[in-house]
Design an enzyme around this catalytic site. Structure first.
Site, PDB file in Angstrom:
ATOM      1  N   GLY A  68       9.624  42.533  92.903  1.00  9.03           N
ATOM      2  CA  GLY A  68      10.697  43.517  92.800  1.00  9.03           C
ATOM      3  C   GLY A  68      11.798  43.284  93.822  1.00  9.03           C
ATOM      4  CB  THR A  69      11.716  42.294  97.403  1.00  5.88           C
ATOM      5  OG1 THR A  69      10.794  43.336  97.754  1.00  5.88           O
ATOM      6  CG2 THR A  69      12.716  42.094  98.526  1.00  5.88           C
ATOM      7  CG  ASN A 137       9.643  53.863  97.184  1.00  4.01           C
ATOM      8  OD1 ASN A 137      10.802  54.034  96.829  1.00  4.01           O
ATOM      9  ND2 ASN A 137       9.319  53.646  98.445  1.00  4.01           N
ATOM     10  CD  GLN A 165       6.476  52.458  93.192  1.00  3.44           C
ATOM     11  OE1 GLN A 165       5.474  52.755  92.538  1.00  3.44           O
ATOM     12  NE2 GLN A 165       6.390  51.813  94.351  1.00  3.44           N
ATOM     13  CG  HIS A 187       2.503  44.412  93.698  1.00  6.02           C
ATOM     14  ND1 HIS A 187       2.195  45.208  94.779  1.00  6.02           N
ATOM     15  CD2 HIS A 187       3.824  44.158  93.789  1.00  6.02           C
ATOM     16  CE1 HIS A 187       3.279  45.409  95.504  1.00  6.02           C
ATOM     17  NE2 HIS A 187       4.288  44.783  94.934  1.00  6.02           N
ATOM     18  CB  THR A 224       7.230  24.861  90.368  1.00  9.39           C
ATOM     19  OG1 THR A 224       7.861  23.604  90.605  1.00  9.39           O
ATOM     20  CG2 THR A 224       6.151  24.710  89.316  1.00  9.39           C
ATOM     21  CB  CYS A 305       7.851  46.879 102.056  1.00  9.29           C
ATOM     22  SG  CYS A 305       7.678  47.648 100.448  1.00  9.29           S
TER      23      CYS A 305
HETATM   24  N1  PLP Z   1      11.510  48.768  94.565  1.00  8.21           N
HETATM   25  C1  PLP Z   1      10.671  49.792  94.723  1.00  8.21           C
HETATM   26  C2  PLP Z   1      11.072  51.156  94.230  1.00  8.21           C
HETATM   27  C3  PLP Z   1       9.428  49.606  95.325  1.00  8.21           C
HETATM   28  O1  PLP Z   1       8.600  50.642  95.480  1.00  8.21           O
HETATM   29  C4  PLP Z   1       9.081  48.311  95.776  1.00  8.21           C
HETATM   30  C5  PLP Z   1       7.819  48.044  96.478  1.00  8.21           C
HETATM   31  O2  PLP Z   1       7.194  48.910  97.003  1.00  8.21           O
HETATM   32  C6  PLP Z   1       9.978  47.259  95.561  1.00  8.21           C
HETATM   33  C7  PLP Z   1      11.190  47.527  94.961  1.00  8.21           C
HETATM   34  C8  PLP Z   1       9.663  45.863  95.976  1.00  8.21           C
HETATM   35  O3  PLP Z   1       8.762  45.277  95.044  1.00  8.21           O
HETATM   36  P1  PLP Z   1       7.846  44.019  95.470  1.00  8.21           P
HETATM   37  O4  PLP Z   1       6.760  44.560  96.320  1.00  8.21           O
HETATM   38  O5  PLP Z   1       7.354  43.481  94.169  1.00  8.21           O
HETATM   39  O6  PLP Z   1       8.728  43.065  96.173  1.00  8.21           O
END
Ligand code: PLP
Length: 374
Positions: A68-69, A137, A165, A187, A224, A305
């Site tokens: 997600g990041t 989140n 989320q 995940h 890759t 995070c």
């Molecule tokens: N965006 C939200 C709302 C999240 O809660 C999170 C992770 O907690 C992320 C982005 C980042 O996702 P990732 O852990 O897959 O990088």
């Protein structure tokens, strides 16, 4: 251990585990032209079709990322070029860090974005990229993304939605939302960590990559591809229906905490069915998390995070909750949560609240809370 920290990461689904094991048995780089490469490519392209269809997108418009990041960062990099960025006040750090100079779109006390403020921000200034998350989140609060998309269209702005989320926990149709880009993460829906995707609207491609490398993902993301992780992601997305069956369990956990004096942050807003954010006035969040952990219940506090980072929750501060921003824990039920987990939480919370309130009487004063993953 009763694991109630699904918004940090969900337990791996058995379907994902099986798909990963099967894909790991295949040797081949999806970019190779020989049979082994084609076998790997088939796994990846089947997964692309399946994840895109599951969330209302088109396979050619889906870019696999490391999570997600990266999907958020890629969206802001590619869609924000030459535009000013407007970001919701409660966005995840993945968005905040990728758009450091963004104008902030305020939220009300429920945590819901102020669409009048968005209209005012869009009415003046150059074309914008708006970043608005679908589900928060920390609180689970849902944002009026479809309405924001209509506003953005009217003003020639683009919209990126962080649906990390929301995916797998509520109905989610990218095309129906009307956004230009949407980030999802494996995940958070029961797949492996380290894989995610950015869905793009058909008219947004081609985009400039963040990582150019060997031109994989149609030049949108070099490197890759992690074929086994991609297979696990697709299997988890397929297996994840929505989390509506968790709502009665979440409500029961919430009621037990409220009976002990907790306040529910964002209670009056539409929310994810698996999440509640519970503030216990006068009791530090990290003390609550530690006490619950000792009682065998895993929850989290604050936001962010990274481990060991200590700061108040910017989400709860944006909601105007003042000192409660340092006194709230997040309870997020995983897909496999059962009533026994809720009963264990209720029991542990009652003891924790009673014990920590006594301790607080001995040592008055509020301090900075610890923060949570995800
Ligand atoms: N965006 C939200 C709302 C999240 O809660 C999170 C992770 O907690 C992320 C982005 C980042 O996702 P990732 O852990 O897959 O990088």
């Amino acid at each position: 251990m009763h694991y109630l920290d699904a918004n940090a990461t969900e337990p791996l689904r058995p379907e994902a585990r099986d798909a990963i094991a099967a894909a790991l048995a295949v040797t081949g780089n999806p970019s190779s032209v020989h049979g082994a490469g084609r076998a790997a490519r088939r796994i990846m392209e089947d997964a692309r079709e399946s994840v895109a269809a599951r969330f209302g997108g088109r396979a050619p418009d889906l870019v696999f990322t490391s999570g997600g990041t990266e999907a958020d960062a890629l969206a802001i990099h590619a869609l924000g070029a030459g535009r000013r960025v407007i970001a919701g006040a409660t966005e995840h750090d993945a968005v905040r860090a990728a758009a450091p100079g963004a104008a902030i779109l305020p939220v009300d006390r429920r945590g819901v974005a102020d669409l009048d403020a968005l209209a005012a921000l869009l009415a003046t200034g150059p074309p914008a990229l708006v970043c608005l998350m679908l589900a928060n989140n920390e609180t689970g609060v849902l944002q009026p993304v479809a309405e924001a998309a209509a506003l953005c269209r009217r003003h020639g702005a683009r919209l990126h939605v962080d649906a990390v989320q929301a995916a797998g926990r509520m109905a989610l149709d990218f095309a129906a939302l009307g956004a230009d880009a949407m980030a999802i993460s494996s995940h958070k829906l029961g797949g492996p960590a380290g894989i995610g995707a950015l869905l793009l609207a058909p008219d947004v491609s081609p985009i400039a990559p963040l990582i150019a490398g060997g031109g994989q993902e149609r030049g949108r993301r070099g490197g890759t591809p992690a074929v086994a992780a991609i297979a696990g992601f697709a299997a988890a997305a397929d297996a994840a229906g929505d989390a509506s069956a968790l709502a009665p369990l979440r409500d029961a956990a919430e009621a037990a905490a409220v009976a002990c004096g907790a306040l529910v942050c964002g209670a009056d807003a539409p929310r994810l069915p698996n999440t509640t954010c519970l503030a216990l006035p006068g009791v530090r969040a990290d003390a609550q998390v530690i006490a619950l952990d000792l009682a065998g219940v895993a929850v989290s506090a604050g936001a962010a995070c990274s481990s060991g980072k200590v700061a108040a929750s910017h989400v709860l501060q944006a909601m105007g909750l003042g000192p409660l921003a340092g006194e709230a824990i997040r309870v997020s039920l995983p897909w496999r949560a059962a009533w026994a987990d809720v009963e264990a939480f209720a029991d542990a919370y009652r003891k924790t609240a009673a014990a920590l309130r006594c301790a607080r009487r001995d040592t008055p004063g509020r301090q900075t809370p610890g923060r949570q993953a995800g």
